[in-house]
Write a protein that holds these residues in place. Structure first.
Motif, mmCIF file in Angstrom:
data_model
loop_
_atom_site.group_PDB
_atom_site.id
_atom_site.type_symbol
_atom_site.label_atom_id
_atom_site.label_comp_id
_atom_site.label_asym_id
_atom_site.label_seq_id
_atom_site.Cartn_x
_atom_site.Cartn_y
_atom_site.Cartn_z
ATOM 1 N N ALA A 139 0.825 -1.210 0.000
ATOM 2 C CA ALA A 139 0.000 0.000 0.000
ATOM 3 C C ALA A 139 0.857 1.258 0.000
ATOM 4 O O ALA A 139 0.571 2.223 -0.732
ATOM 5 N N ALA A 140 1.908 1.270 0.807
ATOM 6 C CA ALA A 140 2.779 2.445 0.878
ATOM 7 C C ALA A 140 3.463 2.702 -0.456
ATOM 8 O O ALA A 140 3.533 3.844 -0.929
ATOM 9 N N ASP A 141 3.970 1.651 -1.082
ATOM 10 C CA ASP A 141 4.607 1.795 -2.397
ATOM 11 C C ASP A 141 3.642 2.443 -3.395
ATOM 12 O O ASP A 141 4.034 3.301 -4.194
ATOM 13 N N ALA A 142 2.378 2.012 -3.346
ATOM 14 C CA ALA A 142 1.395 2.498 -4.326
ATOM 15 C C ALA A 142 1.099 3.982 -4.139
ATOM 16 O O ALA A 142 1.036 4.739 -5.120
ATOM 17 N N ILE A 143 0.920 4.424 -2.902
ATOM 18 C CA ILE A 143 0.592 5.837 -2.705
ATOM 19 C C ILE A 143 1.825 6.709 -2.920
ATOM 20 O O ILE A 143 1.718 7.855 -3.371
ATOM 21 N N ILE A 144 3.002 6.183 -2.630
ATOM 22 C CA ILE A 144 4.241 6.915 -2.916
ATOM 23 C C ILE A 144 4.373 7.146 -4.425
ATOM 24 O O ILE A 144 4.685 8.257 -4.876
ATOM 25 N N ASP A 145 4.113 6.105 -5.212
ATOM 26 C CA ASP A 145 4.159 6.249 -6.667
ATOM 27 C C ASP A 145 3.157 7.300 -7.141
ATOM 28 O O ASP A 145 3.454 8.109 -8.031
ATOM 29 N N ALA A 146 1.958 7.298 -6.555
ATOM 30 C CA ALA A 146 0.939 8.282 -6.929
ATOM 31 C C ALA A 146 1.404 9.696 -6.616
ATOM 32 O O ALA A 146 1.200 10.624 -7.414
ATOM 33 N N TYR A 147 2.044 9.862 -5.484
ATOM 34 C CA TYR A 147 2.513 11.193 -5.086
ATOM 35 C C TYR A 147 3.558 11.725 -6.065
ATOM 36 O O TYR A 147 3.444 12.856 -6.551
ATOM 37 N N PHE A 148 4.552 10.923 -6.356
ATOM 38 C CA PHE A 148 5.607 11.404 -7.247
ATOM 39 C C PHE A 148 5.137 11.493 -8.703
ATOM 40 O O PHE A 148 5.525 12.409 -9.429
ATOM 41 N N ALA A 149 4.288 10.557 -9.133
ATOM 42 C CA ALA A 149 3.850 10.543 -10.531
ATOM 43 C C ALA A 149 2.754 11.554 -10.811
ATOM 44 O O ALA A 149 2.779 12.246 -11.829
ATOM 45 N N TYR A 150 1.753 11.662 -9.922
ATOM 46 C CA TYR A 150 0.598 12.531 -10.178
ATOM 47 C C TYR A 150 0.785 13.935 -9.629
ATOM 48 O O TYR A 150 0.326 14.906 -10.226
ATOM 49 N N ALA A 151 1.422 14.032 -8.475
ATOM 50 C CA ALA A 151 1.532 15.332 -7.808
ATOM 51 C C ALA A 151 2.852 16.032 -8.102
ATOM 52 O O ALA A 151 3.046 17.178 -7.672
ATOM 53 N N GLY A 152 3.763 15.357 -8.801
ATOM 54 C CA GLY A 152 5.049 15.977 -9.110
ATOM 55 C C GLY A 152 5.866 16.283 -7.876
ATOM 56 O O GLY A 152 6.651 17.233 -7.859
ATOM 57 N N GLY A 153 5.687 15.481 -6.837
ATOM 58 C CA GLY A 153 6.344 15.748 -5.563
ATOM 59 C C GLY A 153 7.856 15.697 -5.638
ATOM 60 O O GLY A 153 8.431 14.987 -6.467
ATOM 61 N N ARG A 154 8.497 16.462 -4.746
ATOM 62 C CA ARG A 154 9.960 16.486 -4.696
ATOM 63 C C ARG A 154 10.525 15.582 -3.612
ATOM 64 O O ARG A 154 11.604 15.008 -3.775
ATOM 65 N N ALA A 155 9.811 15.455 -2.488
ATOM 66 C CA ALA A 155 10.310 14.626 -1.393
ATOM 67 C C ALA A 155 9.172 14.302 -0.441
ATOM 68 O O ALA A 155 8.161 15.020 -0.385
ATOM 69 N N LEU A 156 9.341 13.229 0.301
ATOM 70 C CA LEU A 156 8.399 12.818 1.338
ATOM 71 C C LEU A 156 9.154 12.596 2.638
ATOM 72 O O LEU A 156 10.302 12.138 2.638
ATOM 73 N N ALA A 157 8.476 12.879 3.740
ATOM 74 C CA ALA A 157 9.015 12.575 5.060
ATOM 75 C C ALA A 157 8.127 11.534 5.719
ATOM 76 O O ALA A 157 6.963 11.355 5.357
ATOM 77 N N SER A 158 8.681 10.820 6.686
ATOM 78 C CA SER A 158 7.895 9.913 7.503
ATOM 79 C C SER A 158 8.660 9.671 8.795
ATOM 80 O O SER A 158 9.733 10.242 9.012
#
Length: 203
Positions: free
Chosen positions: A120-139
Motif C-alpha cells: 500500500a505504501a509503495d502504491a501511494i508513494i508512486d501516486a505522489y511522485f507521478a501525479y503530484a510531481g512531488g519532490r520529497a516525502l518525510a515519515s
C-alpha cells in the motif's frame, strides 16, 4: 498538492492484492475497531486510546475534505476481493510542523505479516511522485516499532535522525526515527525495477 485526478471520490489505486480508495461513512466502524486496538494506536502519533466513536466518524469526514481539496490523499486500504472492507489507512498530507509532506499509515492487527502495508505504501508513494510531481516525502517510525521502520526502508526511505517528539495521544515524548525519500531516489528505484522486469522477460 494533488491534482484533479485524485479529488473525485471514485478515484482509486489498484495493486496486485489491494485497492486504495477514499474512506466513506461506512468505514467508521472498521476504523473504530481496528485503529482503536491499543496495539495499533500505540504505534501512532495521533490515535488516542480508547478511540471514541465520534473520533472515527470525524476522521472520515476530515479525510474526505482533505482529498476533495487536493491538500493531501488519505486512502482506505482494502483487499481487491473485498473493496468495501477497510483494513487500514495510508496517507500523504502536509503537517504544520514539517517542511515536506508526510507519509502516514496503520494496518489492522489481523492483517499484519503479509506485506500488505509495504504494498500500500509503495502504491501511494508512486501516486505522489507521478501525479503530484512531488519532490520529497518525510515519515517517521517509533524506535519501539521496527516493523514500521522495515516498511519505510523497503520503500526506499532513508533514516535522517532520531528525536523524541511529544505525542499528546501517547502522553509525552516518544523516541522516534525520522525518514526521507526524495524524487531522485524514487526515480532510481523505478528504473531498477523496470530493468529487472525487462531482464526477467529475456530469460
Amino acid at each position: 498538492m494533488f491534482p484533479d485526478l485524485t479529488r473525485d471520490d471514485v478515484f482509486r489505486i489498484e495493486t496486485r492484492r489491494l485497492w486504495l480508495r477514499w474512506p466513506t461513512a461506512r468505514d467508521a466502524e472498521a476504523v473504530l475497531r481496528l485503529a482503536g486496538d491499543p496495539a495499533v494506536a500505540g504505534m501512532t502519533a495521533r490515535i488516542p486510546t480508547p478511540l471514541p466513536p465520534h473520533e472515527a466518524e470525524g476522521f472520515v469526514i476530515r479525510a474526505r475534505a482533505t482529498n476533495a481539496s487536493g491538500a493531501g490523499l488519505v486512502t482506505a486500504i482494502t483487499r481487491r476481493a473485498s473493496p468495501a472492507s477497510l483494513i487500514g489507512i495510508v496517507s500523504i498530507e502536509d503537517r504544520p510542523e514539517a517542511p515536506e509532506p508526510h507519509l502516514g499509515y496503520w494496518l489492522g492487527r489481523p492483517f499484519w505479516g503479509e506485506g500488505l502495508m509495504r504494498e500500500a505504501a509503495d502504491a501511494i508513494i508512486d501516486a505522489y511522485f507521478a501525479y503530484a510531481g512531488g519532490r520529497a516525502l518525510a515519515s517517521a517510525a517509533m524506535v519501539a516499532n521496527p516493523a514500521s521502520r522495515r516498511v519505510l526502508e523497503a520503500c526506499g526511505f532513508r533514516c535522517t535522525g532520531e528525536a523524541a517528539p511529544v505525542f499528546a495521544a501517547r502522553g509525552g515524548a516518544v523516541p522516534s526515527h525520522s525518514f526521507r525519500l526524495d524524487r531522485e531516489t524514487w526515480l532510481g528505484r523505478r528504473a531498477e525495477a523496470a530493468e529487472s522486469v525487462a531482464a526477467g522477460g529475456l530469460r
